[in-house]
Scaffold this active site. Structure first.
Site, mmCIF file in Angstrom:
data_model
loop_
_atom_site.group_PDB
_atom_site.id
_atom_site.type_symbol
_atom_site.label_atom_id
_atom_site.label_comp_id
_atom_site.label_asym_id
_atom_site.label_seq_id
_atom_site.Cartn_x
_atom_site.Cartn_y
_atom_site.Cartn_z
ATOM 1 C CE LYS A 13 -2.531 -0.571 3.726
ATOM 2 N NZ LYS A 13 -1.998 -1.839 4.234
ATOM 3 N NE ARG A 88 -5.101 -1.107 9.511
ATOM 4 C CZ ARG A 88 -4.018 -0.482 9.071
ATOM 5 N NH1 ARG A 88 -4.097 0.761 8.664
ATOM 6 N NH2 ARG A 88 -2.873 -1.126 8.990
ATOM 7 N NE ARG A 127 6.835 -2.238 6.082
ATOM 8 C CZ ARG A 127 5.511 -2.208 6.032
ATOM 9 N NH1 ARG A 127 4.910 -1.821 4.915
ATOM 10 N NH2 ARG A 127 4.790 -2.567 7.050
ATOM 11 N NE ARG A 139 5.232 0.027 10.278
ATOM 12 C CZ ARG A 139 4.107 -0.076 9.606
ATOM 13 N NH1 ARG A 139 4.053 0.377 8.356
ATOM 14 N NH2 ARG A 139 3.047 -0.626 10.134
ATOM 15 N NE ARG A 150 1.318 -4.410 11.193
ATOM 16 C CZ ARG A 150 2.404 -4.275 10.429
ATOM 17 N NH1 ARG A 150 3.535 -4.854 10.791
ATOM 18 N NH2 ARG A 150 2.369 -3.560 9.345
HETATM 19 P P1 AMP Z 1 -0.087 0.926 8.905
HETATM 20 O O1 AMP Z 1 1.082 1.853 8.806
HETATM 21 O O2 AMP Z 1 -1.215 1.324 8.017
HETATM 22 O O3 AMP Z 1 0.310 -0.522 8.719
HETATM 23 O O4 AMP Z 1 -0.649 1.043 10.398
HETATM 24 C C1 AMP Z 1 0.155 0.722 11.517
HETATM 25 C C2 AMP Z 1 -0.703 0.550 12.744
HETATM 26 O O5 AMP Z 1 -1.400 1.773 13.034
HETATM 27 C C3 AMP Z 1 -1.807 -0.499 12.643
HETATM 28 O O6 AMP Z 1 -1.353 -1.809 12.918
HETATM 29 C C4 AMP Z 1 -2.790 -0.002 13.706
HETATM 30 O O7 AMP Z 1 -2.330 -0.295 15.004
HETATM 31 C C5 AMP Z 1 -2.710 1.505 13.513
HETATM 32 N N1 AMP Z 1 -3.664 1.996 12.499
HETATM 33 C C6 AMP Z 1 -3.375 2.593 11.314
HETATM 34 N N2 AMP Z 1 -4.488 2.930 10.653
HETATM 35 C C7 AMP Z 1 -5.512 2.523 11.434
HETATM 36 C C8 AMP Z 1 -6.923 2.566 11.290
HETATM 37 N N3 AMP Z 1 -7.506 3.091 10.187
HETATM 38 N N4 AMP Z 1 -7.689 2.055 12.297
HETATM 39 C C9 AMP Z 1 -7.131 1.529 13.400
HETATM 40 N N5 AMP Z 1 -5.807 1.441 13.601
HETATM 41 C C10 AMP Z 1 -4.988 1.932 12.626
#
Ligand code: AMP
Length: 193
Positions: A13, A88, A127, A139, A150
């Site tokens: 993404k 999400r 990554r 991260r 996740r």
């Molecule tokens: P990402 O960078 O999109 O993989 O997001 C990293 C983490 O941020 C996720 O595993 C969640 O803990 C949190 N997170 C990001 N976007 C959301 C969302 N839309 N709703 C809930 N948690 C989120």
């Protein structure tokens, strides 16, 4: 153009969103990035979500919807935006629809990056290794244990959004297993821009 990008963690993404924003000159709204920035700045929200993110769980809908609503007030989204990692949950998608309707706007497309689950953990590890090689911070949630959670969160809470957007006739599914350039070309074809 207003887009949503859906895909499991590690589906590409972030890479695809970056290509789309530079090609279409629209804003990149990544809730993961916004939340990581809150954690880094030790804001009240950041302190509250740090442990949740480290565990690989989803942050509450209220917090994330609030962050996005605030972000949508900024002027740089006028030419359009791509939401990366939001919505999400179905509740987030409904809140987004409501926020858009209040503005007399709609989404042009929800792009789904389809990938095979067992390849994802390798991508995540790649990554993390790349970040380390570049001297960047890894991260905290890019490790196999957290990744499993996740992925579970994606499958139970986010995957239903595929049907949600299909029922609204704006779903565009793209094969995310191809090389990044081919995925980008497929997205271009799917959204017609
Ligand atoms: P990402 O960078 O999109 O993989 O997001 C990293 C983490 O941020 C996720 O595993 C969640 O803990 C949190 N997170 C990001 N976007 C959301 C969302 N839309 N709703 C809930 N948690 C989120």
């Amino acid at each position: 153009m207003r887009l949503v990008l859906l895909g499991a963690p590690g589906s590409g993404k972030g890479t695809q969103a970056a290509q789309i924003v530079s090609r279409l000159n629209i804003a990149h709204l990544s809730t993961g990035e916004m939340l990581r920035a809150s954690v880094a700045s030790k804001s009240a929200v950041g302190c509250g979500v740090d442990a949740i993110m480290q565990r690989g769980e989803l942050v509450s809908d209220d917090i994330v919807v609030g962050i996005v609503a605030e972000r949508l007030q900024r002027d740089d989204i006028k030419a359009g935006y791509i939401l990366d990692g939001f919505p999400r949950t179905v509740a987030q998608a409904v809140a987004l629809d409501q926020a858009l309707a209040d503005r007399g706007e709609n989404l042009h497309a929800a792009v789904e990056l389809k990938v095979v689950a067992h390849d994802l953990v390798h991508r995540i590890m790649a990554r993390a290794a790349q970040a380390k090689a570049n001297g960047e911070n890894e991260r905290a949630d890019d490790n196999p244990e957290t990744f499993t959670l996740r992925l579970q969160a994606y499958e139970t809470q986010t995957a239903p959004l595929v049907d949600y957007y299909r029922s609204k006739n704006i779903l565009k599914s793209v094969d995310g297993m191809q090389p990044a350039g081919a995925v980008a070309a497929a997205i271009r074809d799917a959204i017609g821009a």
